[in-house]
Scaffold this active site. Sequence first.
Site, PDB file in Angstrom:
ATOM      1  N   ARG A   6      40.069  47.069  33.534  1.00 21.16           N
ATOM      2  CA  ARG A   6      39.058  45.338  34.089  1.00 21.16           C
ATOM      3  C   ARG A   6      37.878  46.050  33.969  1.00 21.16           C
ATOM      4  O   ARG A   6      37.223  44.754  33.219  1.00 21.16           O
ATOM      5  CB  ARG A   6      40.470  44.873  35.119  1.00 21.16           C
ATOM      6  CG  ARG A   6      41.895  44.717  34.741  1.00 21.16           C
ATOM      7  CD  ARG A   6      42.018  44.619  36.355  1.00 21.16           C
ATOM      8  NE  ARG A   6      41.860  43.229  37.266  1.00 21.16           N
ATOM      9  CZ  ARG A   6      42.316  43.158  38.390  1.00 21.16           C
ATOM     10  NH1 ARG A   6      42.325  43.924  39.150  1.00 21.16           N
ATOM     11  NH2 ARG A   6      41.247  41.883  39.163  1.00 21.16           N
ATOM     12  N   ASN A  42      36.968  35.854  43.188  1.00 21.85           N
ATOM     13  CA  ASN A  42      36.435  36.911  42.118  1.00 21.85           C
ATOM     14  C   ASN A  42      36.304  38.500  42.194  1.00 21.85           C
ATOM     15  O   ASN A  42      35.431  38.306  43.912  1.00 21.85           O
ATOM     16  CB  ASN A  42      35.682  36.090  40.870  1.00 21.85           C
ATOM     17  CG  ASN A  42      36.713  34.540  40.676  1.00 21.85           C
ATOM     18  OD1 ASN A  42      37.565  34.832  41.093  1.00 21.85           O
ATOM     19  ND2 ASN A  42      36.224  34.269  40.277  1.00 21.85           N
ATOM     20  N   ASP A  63      34.679  39.720  40.111  1.00 21.88           N
ATOM     21  CA  ASP A  63      34.050  39.923  38.815  1.00 21.88           C
ATOM     22  C   ASP A  63      32.179  40.088  38.829  1.00 21.88           C
ATOM     23  O   ASP A  63      31.596  40.832  37.582  1.00 21.88           O
ATOM     24  CB  ASP A  63      34.205  39.376  37.602  1.00 21.88           C
ATOM     25  CG  ASP A  63      33.908  37.713  37.852  1.00 21.88           C
ATOM     26  OD1 ASP A  63      34.730  37.209  37.448  1.00 21.88           O
ATOM     27  OD2 ASP A  63      33.254  37.734  38.397  1.00 21.88           O
ATOM     28  N   HIS A 112      37.034  38.914  48.267  1.00 22.02           N
ATOM     29  CA  HIS A 112      38.261  39.942  48.313  1.00 22.02           C
ATOM     30  C   HIS A 112      37.286  40.995  47.212  1.00 22.02           C
ATOM     31  O   HIS A 112      37.628  41.807  46.693  1.00 22.02           O
ATOM     32  CB  HIS A 112      38.588  39.251  47.174  1.00 22.02           C
ATOM     33  CG  HIS A 112      39.966  39.059  47.530  1.00 22.02           C
ATOM     34  ND1 HIS A 112      40.820  37.784  46.992  1.00 22.02           N
ATOM     35  CD2 HIS A 112      40.426  38.136  49.050  1.00 22.02           C
ATOM     36  CE1 HIS A 112      41.065  36.393  47.888  1.00 22.02           C
ATOM     37  NE2 HIS A 112      41.040  37.112  49.110  1.00 22.02           N
ATOM     38  N   ASN A 172      40.006  21.599  38.574  1.00 22.16           N
ATOM     39  CA  ASN A 172      41.023  22.985  37.971  1.00 22.16           C
ATOM     40  C   ASN A 172      42.145  22.186  37.219  1.00 22.16           C
ATOM     41  O   ASN A 172      42.277  20.636  37.140  1.00 22.16           O
ATOM     42  CB  ASN A 172      42.171  22.552  38.851  1.00 22.16           C
ATOM     43  CG  ASN A 172      43.047  24.085  38.557  1.00 22.16           C
ATOM     44  OD1 ASN A 172      43.776  24.195  37.635  1.00 22.16           O
ATOM     45  ND2 ASN A 172      43.428  24.851  39.742  1.00 22.16           N
TER      46      ASN A 172
END
Length: 253
Positions: free
Chosen positions: A78, A110, A112, A127, A221
């Site tokens: 990832r 996220n 990232d 997170h 969304n």
Amino acid sequence: MNDPAAALESLIEPAVAALHSARHVCVITGAGVSAESGVPTFRDALTGHWSKFNPEDLATPEAFERNPRFVWDWYESRREMIRRVEPNPGHYALAQLARRVPRLTLVTQNVDGLHQRAGSRGVLEYHGNILRDRCTVERVAASRSDASNDGLPKCAACGGLLRPDVVWFGEVIPAGPMLAAAEAAADCDVFLSIGTSSLVYPAAGLAECALDSGATVIEINPNPTDLSAAASIALGGASGVMLPRLLAALPPR
Ligand code: BV8
């Protein structure tokens, strides 16, 4: 109104009006915001070799305890993918929105780091961050030692086993981001829930807290979620398209 485009258009105006009059906007993002950068959403993150595994079975302390090499292989794959992608217009629009409202709190599920690369500041990493290592002995972010006798990454300071600096299922949210996010959700006038299935708690509870506090909750969304029915405004579209549209329609203050 059976014209979806017209229905969506009719929702843009109240969403822009709410943002224009907001004193404090709280935003939570999920994997959908990074989808247009080419980062598979969390539920889709298991492609190819990983497709036979469930993320909730890999992103846990038990899985790491059982087989650290296996879990590290997933995270390294990832990390490699994330290093190859760029922020998308949705990330940049959020960084610009922060300069167009009096106060904006950005909470992300996220891991990232793409919000920061797009220029967002003070991002609450609910997170954690996949690109950081954490020492399992000292329980702090750590640098890697060059030496390792078993091929697993070790802490440069104490030689302890390193793990990705993310929050696994069954682990508590870091106190700083958790408290700041809860304060922002309770205080904000507008709560933007973007690109999240609203399934993972306690992150998904922030929208409920904002609703209880009387905020206007706007969801972006392309698919309906558990939040859609309760949201004040549900904009059915991709964040990389909808956020620039909202920003373009926002009058100067
Ligand atoms: C906690 C980091 C308690 C890791 C992640 C049993 C035991 C313990 C806890 C629980 C339990 N049962 C339930 C729980 C709670 C659990 C939970 O919520 N489980 C779920 C599965 C029900 N939560 C936890 O465990 C949390 N901790 O509760 O601790 C505790 C208390 C005291 C003491 C000890 C423990 C910790 C949860 C954090 C897990 N870590 N990530 C890693 O990344 O490897 S979660 C991970 O999944 C992501 O970070 C994200 O949060 C989540 C996925 O959610 P989304 O981001 O929404 O992504 P998803 O793919 O689901 O959806 C994408 C959406 O985007 C879709 O709706 C799609 O339509 C949309 N989309 C697609 N394209 C676009 C788009 N939207 C806009 N534009 C587009 N272009």
